[in-house]
Design an enzyme around this catalytic site. Structure first.
Site, PDB file in Angstrom:
ATOM      1  N   GLU A  34      96.934   5.384 -20.350  1.00 49.64           N
ATOM      2  CA  GLU A  34      95.644   6.063 -20.408  1.00 49.64           C
ATOM      3  C   GLU A  34      95.771   7.192 -21.413  1.00 49.64           C
ATOM      4  OE1 GLU A  34      92.194   7.751 -17.459  1.00 49.64           O
ATOM      5  OE2 GLU A  34      94.246   8.419 -17.070  1.00 49.64           O
ATOM      6  N   GLU A  59      98.494  12.993 -22.141  1.00 50.78           N
ATOM      7  CA  GLU A  59      97.632  14.180 -22.159  1.00 50.78           C
ATOM      8  C   GLU A  59      98.346  15.277 -22.942  1.00 50.78           C
ATOM      9  OE1 GLU A  59      95.273  16.922 -22.329  1.00 50.78           O
ATOM     10  OE2 GLU A  59      94.458  15.197 -21.232  1.00 50.78           O
ATOM     11  N   ASP A 107      86.645  13.575 -24.017  1.00 49.00           N
ATOM     12  CA  ASP A 107      85.824  14.636 -24.605  1.00 49.00           C
ATOM     13  C   ASP A 107      84.976  14.006 -25.707  1.00 49.00           C
ATOM     14  OD1 ASP A 107      84.804  16.859 -26.011  1.00 49.00           O
ATOM     15  OD2 ASP A 107      86.559  18.067 -25.516  1.00 49.00           O
ATOM     16  N   LYS A 111      79.630  17.511 -31.899  1.00 49.49           N
ATOM     17  CA  LYS A 111      79.267  18.034 -33.212  1.00 49.49           C
ATOM     18  C   LYS A 111      79.836  17.146 -34.320  1.00 49.49           C
ATOM     19  CE  LYS A 111      78.911  22.810 -31.626  1.00 49.49           C
ATOM     20  NZ  LYS A 111      79.411  24.197 -31.767  1.00 49.49           N
ATOM     21  N   GLU A 185      82.583  10.655 -10.647  1.00 49.87           N
ATOM     22  CA  GLU A 185      81.721   9.477 -10.481  1.00 49.87           C
ATOM     23  C   GLU A 185      81.074   9.452  -9.104  1.00 49.87           C
ATOM     24  OE1 GLU A 185      82.933   5.471 -12.046  1.00 49.87           O
ATOM     25  OE2 GLU A 185      84.793   6.555 -12.444  1.00 49.87           O
TER      26      GLU A 185
END
Length: 205
Positions: A34, A59, A107, A111, A185
């Site tokens: 992941e 991460e 994320d 922009k 969720e």
């Protein structure tokens, strides 16, 4: 809500049994990766339900990755590993191939000037292509952000990926039964629809 930086997080992770410190790290076909795991809510539940399979949570922020470490300890997991490698450097730090990569509530970087930070930007997709074994290997994405989802669909198609399944409402799809719901969720499922796709790299990738 963003976490306050924990200056001790990396040193604590380095002392943790399931934190990957030595690279390149060898991945196997049945490993589940992941990318951008956040606090590890989904991948920790996947690891809990599949104790004979190895999971790798990637991460890059140690403060956030520390939350994954805490989940591993709380759930007594022996099959979930943590990596703080930046997703832009996967091919430099991992060898071997996998059949499964997940992006979960990434994320969206809305922009335009931040487009290159989106985890479905071309340079990141190229990293995933490198790690996925072949055209039968799957790339999964789920997000509640419609703009990010639509961007991801376009980016995948522009970069020679095959879309195997696409839905704007995961919870009312054929994949809902096997979907592991995060706390987010469950909290918002009556108000927010979850986008979901499965893709594979193209023949010439």
């Amino acid at each position: 809500m963003r976490l306050r930086n924990d200056k001790f997080a990396l040193s604590e992770l380095n002392e943790f049994k399931f934190f990957i410190k030595n690279y390149p790290f060898n991945i196997k076909e049945d490993d589940i990766l992941e990318i951008g795991s956040g606090k590890g809510e989904m991948i920790s539940q996947m690891a809990l339900l599949n104790p004979n399979q190895r999971f790798i949570a990637i991460e890059k922020y140690p403060t956030v990755a520390k939350k994954i470490m805490q989940k591993i300890k709380e759930l007594n997991l022996e099959n979930l590993y943590i990596s703080c490698i930046d997703a832009s450097k996967l091919s430099e730090n991992f060898i071997g191939k996998t059949n499964t990569i997940w992006l979960t509530f990434s994320d969206p970087w809305p922009k335009k000037r931040h487009e290159k930070r989106r985890l479905t930007y071309k340079s990141f997709l190229d990293q995933y292509k490198f790690l996925l074994k072949d055209k039968n290997s799957n790339f999964y994405l789920k997000t509640d952000n419609d703009l990010f989802f639509n961007y991801s669909l376009e980016s995948l198609q522009e970069n020679n990926w095959n879309l195997k399944f696409v839905t704007g409402d995961l919870h009312n799809s054929i994949y809902n039964e096997t979907n592991i719901k995060t706390g987010y969720e469950i909290k918002w499922m009556d108000k927010t629809k979850i986008n979901f796709l499965i893709a594979s790299k193209g023949e010439n990738a």
